[in-house]
Enzyme design. Sequence first.
Site, mmCIF file in Angstrom:
data_model
loop_
_atom_site.group_PDB
_atom_site.id
_atom_site.type_symbol
_atom_site.label_atom_id
_atom_site.label_comp_id
_atom_site.label_asym_id
_atom_site.label_seq_id
_atom_site.Cartn_x
_atom_site.Cartn_y
_atom_site.Cartn_z
ATOM 1 N N GLY A 12 -8.178 -2.333 2.870
ATOM 2 C CA GLY A 12 -6.787 -2.338 3.061
ATOM 3 C C GLY A 12 -6.351 -1.915 4.236
ATOM 4 N N ILE A 14 -4.104 0.593 4.982
ATOM 5 C CA ILE A 14 -4.105 2.072 5.348
ATOM 6 C C ILE A 14 -5.641 2.478 5.266
ATOM 7 C CG2 ILE A 14 -3.119 4.169 5.004
ATOM 8 C CD1 ILE A 14 -0.722 2.473 3.795
ATOM 9 N N PHE A 82 -6.780 5.287 -2.040
ATOM 10 C CA PHE A 82 -5.741 4.010 -1.591
ATOM 11 C C PHE A 82 -5.837 2.909 -2.449
ATOM 12 C CE2 PHE A 82 -7.133 6.380 2.527
ATOM 13 C CZ PHE A 82 -6.118 6.369 2.891
ATOM 14 N N SER A 126 4.169 7.464 -2.739
ATOM 15 C CA SER A 126 5.182 6.556 -2.189
ATOM 16 C C SER A 126 6.661 7.453 -2.101
ATOM 17 C CB SER A 126 5.146 5.278 -2.803
ATOM 18 O OG SER A 126 6.444 4.624 -2.138
ATOM 19 N N TYR A 150 6.215 -0.571 -10.429
ATOM 20 C CA TYR A 150 5.215 -0.158 -9.389
ATOM 21 C C TYR A 150 5.482 1.274 -8.856
ATOM 22 C CZ TYR A 150 3.766 1.265 -4.443
ATOM 23 O OH TYR A 150 3.427 1.678 -3.326
ATOM 24 N N LYS A 154 3.192 5.101 -9.774
ATOM 25 C CA LYS A 154 2.683 6.132 -8.715
ATOM 26 C C LYS A 154 3.470 7.654 -9.420
ATOM 27 C CE LYS A 154 1.203 3.801 -5.334
ATOM 28 N NZ LYS A 154 -0.370 4.053 -5.146
ATOM 29 N N ASN A 182 7.617 4.623 5.241
ATOM 30 C CA ASN A 182 7.482 3.386 5.540
ATOM 31 C C ASN A 182 6.345 3.064 6.670
ATOM 32 O OD1 ASN A 182 10.049 3.212 4.122
ATOM 33 N ND2 ASN A 182 9.896 1.025 4.436
HETATM 34 P P1 NAD Z 1 -3.541 -2.864 0.668
HETATM 35 O O1 NAD Z 1 -3.122 -3.746 -0.437
HETATM 36 O O2 NAD Z 1 -3.643 -3.164 2.123
HETATM 37 O O3 NAD Z 1 -4.662 -1.796 0.298
HETATM 38 C C1 NAD Z 1 -5.069 -1.410 -1.162
HETATM 39 C C2 NAD Z 1 -6.470 -1.916 -1.212
HETATM 40 O O4 NAD Z 1 -7.023 -1.764 -2.544
HETATM 41 C C3 NAD Z 1 -6.819 -3.280 -0.997
HETATM 42 O O5 NAD Z 1 -7.789 -3.640 -0.216
HETATM 43 C C4 NAD Z 1 -7.109 -4.179 -2.350
HETATM 44 O O6 NAD Z 1 -8.111 -5.096 -2.131
HETATM 45 C C5 NAD Z 1 -7.781 -2.784 -3.015
HETATM 46 N N1 NAD Z 1 -7.528 -2.529 -4.553
HETATM 47 C C6 NAD Z 1 -6.746 -2.817 -5.244
HETATM 48 N N2 NAD Z 1 -6.927 -2.811 -6.530
HETATM 49 C C7 NAD Z 1 -8.164 -2.369 -6.519
HETATM 50 C C8 NAD Z 1 -9.123 -2.143 -7.575
HETATM 51 N N3 NAD Z 1 -8.840 -2.009 -8.774
HETATM 52 N N4 NAD Z 1 -10.631 -1.524 -7.416
HETATM 53 C C9 NAD Z 1 -10.792 -1.730 -6.053
HETATM 54 N N5 NAD Z 1 -10.240 -2.080 -4.803
HETATM 55 C C10 NAD Z 1 -8.720 -2.286 -5.288
HETATM 56 O O7 NAD Z 1 -2.251 -1.657 0.780
HETATM 57 P P2 NAD Z 1 -2.002 -0.506 1.614
HETATM 58 O O8 NAD Z 1 -0.584 -0.674 2.388
HETATM 59 O O9 NAD Z 1 -3.281 -0.036 2.497
HETATM 60 O O10 NAD Z 1 -1.729 0.608 0.554
HETATM 61 C C11 NAD Z 1 -2.727 1.691 0.158
HETATM 62 C C12 NAD Z 1 -2.108 2.438 -0.807
HETATM 63 O O11 NAD Z 1 -0.647 3.032 -0.204
HETATM 64 C C13 NAD Z 1 -1.544 1.784 -1.982
HETATM 65 O O12 NAD Z 1 -2.127 2.699 -3.156
HETATM 66 C C14 NAD Z 1 -0.110 1.678 -1.915
HETATM 67 O O13 NAD Z 1 0.266 1.677 -3.162
HETATM 68 C C15 NAD Z 1 0.170 2.988 -1.306
HETATM 69 N N6 NAD Z 1 1.425 2.885 -0.241
HETATM 70 C C16 NAD Z 1 1.484 1.798 0.494
HETATM 71 C C17 NAD Z 1 2.845 1.791 1.192
HETATM 72 C C18 NAD Z 1 2.940 0.676 2.292
HETATM 73 O O14 NAD Z 1 4.249 0.316 2.539
HETATM 74 N N7 NAD Z 1 1.962 -0.136 2.711
HETATM 75 C C19 NAD Z 1 3.756 2.783 0.953
HETATM 76 C C20 NAD Z 1 3.692 3.783 0.043
HETATM 77 C C21 NAD Z 1 2.389 3.749 -0.812
HETATM 78 C C1 UD1 Z 2 9.569 -1.401 -0.050
HETATM 79 C C2 UD1 Z 2 9.558 -1.209 -1.661
HETATM 80 C C3 UD1 Z 2 8.891 0.268 -1.940
HETATM 81 C C4 UD1 Z 2 7.625 0.344 -1.150
HETATM 82 C C5 UD1 Z 2 7.551 -0.094 0.011
HETATM 83 C C6 UD1 Z 2 6.344 -0.026 0.742
HETATM 84 C C7 UD1 Z 2 11.322 -2.545 -2.439
HETATM 85 C C8 UD1 Z 2 12.600 -2.118 -3.308
HETATM 86 N N1 UD1 Z 2 10.930 -1.362 -2.142
HETATM 87 O O1 UD1 Z 2 10.314 -0.387 0.331
HETATM 88 O O2 UD1 Z 2 8.866 0.393 -3.276
HETATM 89 O O3 UD1 Z 2 6.867 1.548 -1.681
HETATM 90 O O4 UD1 Z 2 8.233 -1.255 0.325
HETATM 91 O O5 UD1 Z 2 5.391 -1.186 0.050
HETATM 92 O O6 UD1 Z 2 10.813 -3.470 -2.752
HETATM 93 N N2 UD1 Z 2 14.284 -6.032 4.735
HETATM 94 C C9 UD1 Z 2 14.928 -7.274 5.344
HETATM 95 N N3 UD1 Z 2 14.301 -8.232 5.096
HETATM 96 C C10 UD1 Z 2 13.045 -8.606 4.814
HETATM 97 C C11 UD1 Z 2 12.166 -7.295 4.424
HETATM 98 C C12 UD1 Z 2 12.853 -6.073 4.319
HETATM 99 O O7 UD1 Z 2 15.941 -7.043 5.759
HETATM 100 O O8 UD1 Z 2 12.489 -9.840 5.074
HETATM 101 C C13 UD1 Z 2 14.898 -4.945 4.823
HETATM 102 C C14 UD1 Z 2 15.103 -4.207 3.451
HETATM 103 O O9 UD1 Z 2 16.267 -4.573 2.862
HETATM 104 C C15 UD1 Z 2 15.042 -2.466 3.919
HETATM 105 C C16 UD1 Z 2 14.148 -2.665 5.152
HETATM 106 O O10 UD1 Z 2 13.990 -4.113 5.631
HETATM 107 O O11 UD1 Z 2 16.367 -2.371 4.309
HETATM 108 C C17 UD1 Z 2 12.897 -2.264 4.867
HETATM 109 O O12 UD1 Z 2 12.294 -3.195 3.752
HETATM 110 P P1 UD1 Z 2 10.699 -3.018 3.223
HETATM 111 O O13 UD1 Z 2 9.791 -3.044 4.463
HETATM 112 O O14 UD1 Z 2 10.458 -3.980 2.021
HETATM 113 O O15 UD1 Z 2 10.574 -1.330 2.781
HETATM 114 P P2 UD1 Z 2 11.369 -0.700 1.633
HETATM 115 O O16 UD1 Z 2 12.397 -1.499 0.906
HETATM 116 O O17 UD1 Z 2 11.622 0.539 2.053
#
Ligand code: NAD
Ligand code: UD1
Length: 344
Positions: A12, A14, A82, A126, A150, A154, A182
């Site tokens: 994925g 991250i 992750f 998160s 979601y 967490k 973010n």
């Molecule tokens: P991502 O979707 O790119 O990565 C998650 C990976 O997990 C994917 O490759 C997916 O195929 C794999 N996966 C999902 N379910 C699975 C399962 N049951 N078995 C094996 N593999 C599985 O997402 P990411 O942005 O890299 O996020 C990684 C982690 O960080 C997630 O747990 C997400 O909730 C958390 N997180 C992400 C953000 C963000 O904004 N990206 C913010 C806060 C927390």
């Molecule tokens: C969202 C999720 C949060 C999750 C995080 C990472 C919601 C309510 N929250 O956070 O739970 O952990 O993503 O996956 O979905 N925005 C726009 N236009 C767009 C997209 C976003 O204006 O097309 C704005 C949003 O209103 C916000 C900011 O950009 O003010 C960031 O949005 P986003 O990237 O979706 O992150 P979060 O809302 O912080």
Amino acid sequence: MTATILVTGGAGYIGSHACLALLQAGYAVVAIDNLCNSHARALERVRQLAGRDLHFVQGDIRDAAALGRLFADHPIAAVMHFAGLKAVGESCKKPLLYYDNNVLGTISLLQAMERAAVKRLIFSSSATVYGFPERMPIDEEAPLAAYNPYGRTKQMIEQMLGDLCLPTAQDGWQVALLRYFNPVGAHESGMIGEDPGGIPNNLLPYVTQVAAGRREWLPVFGNDYPTADGTGVRDYIHVLDLVDGHLKALQKLETLPEGEGFCRAWNLGTGQGYSVLEMVRTFEQVNGVAVPYRIMPRRDGDVASCWADASRAKTELGWVAKRDLATMLADSWRWQHNNPDGYR
Ligand code: NAD
Ligand code: UD1
């Protein structure tokens, strides 16, 4: 001897950056991913960038037999977890899918770890666990109040991991709960990055797709928030800084005496908030491309502002985010520009 780290969700966004950073830091890496939201090509590129191999298994963390084989075949010292589903909107439509994948998936992983006597875990949590926070910046003692399925997965996983580490529990688990703000940006090579399927939910991938001409304009969700320009404010953090926080957390766990229970939460953010319009303008300036936008109604469930107090991670892990907004936005664009269709 080189320690081996199991990375769940390693293909994925991250996870792939974490695999690369671990290889570069000299660890051996075993990755498991069911590829439900990613592509194996990400890991081919990680191998190329690192100039080293990693072991990849395409599999699901809910598959106890597959996990059992992994722990039997590799001397795993710790796990970076992750794997999970992360789309808030989808979690509201299909809560059971989220509880099954995220919560039961984590239980399955913990059971496999317990059978193999592996007790060190770094968990992707998160800032969403804070819900609608009362004060800014948010520190780790703020109450947990996730308000969508979601976020609740967490929060539940955090609580479960906390219980494993209670003094009354006998097993000596050592757990880092990393609460991401973010994550944005990509590796500076432009070879790995975020590759969302379908319409992006998050701001940055939407911005880069508009800049690339894949979408006509960016919907800006609300300009009547109580912020300087009325648009939502968030704490954007470069994925490489985020991953560096994982290495620092791992090093912290490695210093603990084996068998001593430990569970601690750390915010990973920069401590600095930027509005949606600041993001758009800075992106245009740094990259020299236009991002047309339209003001749209607020999106359900959005908070006005959210940024971290990241001082605990600084004091206890010696970690601070180093990359500025211009670097985050330049790296996001390089990845999108070099890979208009992601890994496909
Ligand atoms: P991502 O979707 O790119 O990565 C998650 C990976 O997990 C994917 O490759 C997916 O195929 C794999 N996966 C999902 N379910 C699975 C399962 N049951 N078995 C094996 N593999 C599985 O997402 P990411 O942005 O890299 O996020 C990684 C982690 O960080 C997630 O747990 C997400 O909730 C958390 N997180 C992400 C953000 C963000 O904004 N990206 C913010 C806060 C927390
Ligand atoms: C969202 C999720 C949060 C999750 C995080 C990472 C919601 C309510 N929250 O956070 O739970 O952990 O993503 O996956 O979905 N925005 C726009 N236009 C767009 C997209 C976003 O204006 O097309 C704005 C949003 O209103 C916000 C900011 O950009 O003010 C960031 O949005 P986003 O990237 O979706 O992150 P979060 O809302 O912080």
